[in-house]
Design a protein around this motif. Structure first.
Motif, PDB file in Angstrom:
ATOM      1  N   THR A 285       0.806  -1.220   0.000  1.00  0.00           N
ATOM      2  CA  THR A 285       0.000   0.000   0.000  1.00  0.00           C
ATOM      3  C   THR A 285       0.839   1.270   0.000  1.00  0.00           C
ATOM      4  O   THR A 285       0.288   2.367  -0.164  1.00  0.00           O
ATOM      5  N   VAL A 286       2.146   1.156   0.200  1.00  0.00           N
ATOM      6  CA  VAL A 286       2.999   2.351   0.304  1.00  0.00           C
ATOM      7  C   VAL A 286       3.387   2.842  -1.088  1.00  0.00           C
ATOM      8  O   VAL A 286       3.899   2.092  -1.911  1.00  0.00           O
ATOM      9  N   HIS A 287       3.155   4.123  -1.315  1.00  0.00           N
ATOM     10  CA  HIS A 287       3.466   4.767  -2.592  1.00  0.00           C
ATOM     11  C   HIS A 287       4.946   5.129  -2.635  1.00  0.00           C
ATOM     12  O   HIS A 287       5.513   5.604  -1.651  1.00  0.00           O
ATOM     13  N   ILE A 288       5.595   4.902  -3.786  1.00  0.00           N
ATOM     14  CA  ILE A 288       7.007   5.254  -3.952  1.00  0.00           C
ATOM     15  C   ILE A 288       7.145   6.296  -5.057  1.00  0.00           C
ATOM     16  O   ILE A 288       6.677   6.099  -6.179  1.00  0.00           O
ATOM     17  N   GLU A 289       7.790   7.402  -4.708  1.00  0.00           N
ATOM     18  CA  GLU A 289       8.071   8.473  -5.668  1.00  0.00           C
ATOM     19  C   GLU A 289       9.561   8.757  -5.674  1.00  0.00           C
ATOM     20  O   GLU A 289      10.213   8.728  -4.622  1.00  0.00           O
ATOM     21  N   VAL A 290      10.087   9.033  -6.857  1.00  0.00           N
ATOM     22  CA  VAL A 290      11.513   9.340  -6.988  1.00  0.00           C
ATOM     23  C   VAL A 290      11.672  10.623  -7.794  1.00  0.00           C
ATOM     24  O   VAL A 290      11.034  10.802  -8.834  1.00  0.00           O
ATOM     25  N   GLU A 291      12.535  11.503  -7.306  1.00  0.00           N
ATOM     26  CA  GLU A 291      12.829  12.761  -7.992  1.00  0.00           C
ATOM     27  C   GLU A 291      14.027  12.568  -8.926  1.00  0.00           C
ATOM     28  O   GLU A 291      15.032  11.962  -8.538  1.00  0.00           O
ATOM     29  N   VAL A 292      13.892  13.092 -10.137  1.00  0.00           N
ATOM     30  CA  VAL A 292      15.031  13.111 -11.065  1.00  0.00           C
ATOM     31  C   VAL A 292      15.221  14.544 -11.554  1.00  0.00           C
ATOM     32  O   VAL A 292      14.265  15.309 -11.653  1.00  0.00           O
ATOM     33  N   ASP A 293      16.460  14.885 -11.847  1.00  0.00           N
ATOM     34  CA  ASP A 293      16.728  16.225 -12.383  1.00  0.00           C
ATOM     35  C   ASP A 293      17.429  16.185 -13.738  1.00  0.00           C
ATOM     36  O   ASP A 293      17.829  17.215 -14.269  1.00  0.00           O
ATOM     37  N   ARG A 294      17.539  14.948 -14.290  1.00  0.00           N
ATOM     38  CA  ARG A 294      18.109  14.789 -15.624  1.00  0.00           C
ATOM     39  C   ARG A 294      17.318  13.714 -16.373  1.00  0.00           C
ATOM     40  O   ARG A 294      16.838  12.745 -15.776  1.00  0.00           O
ATOM     41  N   MET A 295      17.232  13.885 -17.658  1.00  0.00           N
ATOM     42  CA  MET A 295      16.477  12.947 -18.483  1.00  0.00           C
ATOM     43  C   MET A 295      17.066  11.541 -18.427  1.00  0.00           C
ATOM     44  O   MET A 295      16.328  10.552 -18.441  1.00  0.00           O
ATOM     45  N   ASP A 296      18.384  11.450 -18.314  1.00  0.00           N
ATOM     46  CA  ASP A 296      19.009  10.129 -18.374  1.00  0.00           C
ATOM     47  C   ASP A 296      18.798   9.301 -17.103  1.00  0.00           C
ATOM     48  O   ASP A 296      19.181   8.125 -17.041  1.00  0.00           O
TER      49      ASP A 296
END
Length: 288
Positions: A199-210
């Motif tokens: 049930t835990v949502h996972i989000e990841v931040e990226v600052d580059r397309m690659d």
């Protein structure tokens, strides 16, 4: 009736009592000195500028917890718009008590209405797209639940409420992970997923397309594209192709939000909804 969840009364009471104690720890000596004990007043909460109301319950609580004899009647509900000169509420009760409660009650309703008003502008700017306008954790310490309620009053939505609600790996997490984990980012995220309830949502931040491909391969729920240009956002949305929710974040303003929303992102997070908002100009006018 408003269809967004209200802030629990116990939360409002805690905030209001703390604010009242801070403002008048030993009472209001000015009113106690100048105003007769038996004097009563009728006052009106009046809009000095147009906006969206938020904080009716908080305003009324500040009056009530100062003196239960004060009667507060709101003429519009939270989430409703109002024009300059509009009478939002009427207050009647012991003059000393109304004067003592005035500043705390106004401070809270002014700030919350300011948040609701700005949020409504962002929501209007994104109209016609699928993008949700959401807040961030950049809130006033102790006022998060109230400020996030104000965002809902303005038509916006809430991000995670606290660090306990979801996994959200940002740049600093990834920097430390890179220095302390021998495997790939994909492997690290997959291993993290294995530790969590489904049930835990996972989000990841990226600052580059690659970075997107490695994050996508881990099967995360949301990918945050941080400080991407509108052109880069479109490219990122196309690359992700519905395999995760796409959040745009970083420096979004009222000037830029329409262009960001038009890129096809699902969510636009805006710290400015709460961290730098201006309190709305509302006044409590006592009838002579």
């Amino acid at each position: 009736m408003s269809d967004f969840a209200k802030v629990p009364a116990a939360v409002i009471e805690k905030v209001v009592r703390m604010a009242l104690e801070e403002d008048a720890p030993w009472g209001d000596i000015t009113s106690q000195t100048l105003i007769p004990a038996d004097a009563t007043v009728t006052a009106q909460l009046v809009a000095r500028e147009p906006g969206v109301l938020s904080g009716a319950d908080v305003f009324a609580a500040a009056m009530h917890w100062t003196d239960p004899a004060i009667q507060t009647t709101f003429h519009i509900e939270d989430g409703a718009t109002f024009a300059v000169g509009g009478t939002l509420a009427t207050v009647h009760g012991p003059a000393r008590s109304v004067l003592q409660a005035e500043r705390v009650a106004l401070n809270l309703v002014q700030r919350l209405s300011g948040i609701a008003t700005v949020t409504a502008k962002y929501v209007a700017a994104a109209e016609g797209t699928k993008a949700r306008i959401v807040d961030t954790r950049k809130t006033t310490p102790g006022l998060r639940l109230l400020e996030r309620y104000a965002v809902r009053c303005g038509g916006g939505h809430n991000h995670r409420t606290s660090l306990s609600d979801a996994v959200m790996a940002k740049d600093n997490h990834l920097a430390i992970l890179k220095n302390s984990y021998s495997g790939s980012l994909t492997d690290a995220l997959i291993a993290a997923r294995a530790k969590l309830p489904h049930t835990v949502h996972i989000e990841v931040e990226v600052d580059r397309m690659d970075q997107i491909a490695d994050v996508l391969a881990a099967g995360v729920d949301t990918i945050m594209l941080d400080n991407f240009t509108p052109a880069q956002l479109r490219e990122g949305v196309a690359l992700i192709a519905g395999r995760a929710l796409v959040e745009a974040s970083g420096g979004v303003t009222l000037t830029s939000v329409s262009a960001v929303a038009a890129t096809g992102v699902d969510v636009i997070s805006v710290g400015a909804l709460t961290h730098s908002v201006r309190s709305l100009d509302l006044g409590l006018d006592i009838q002579a």
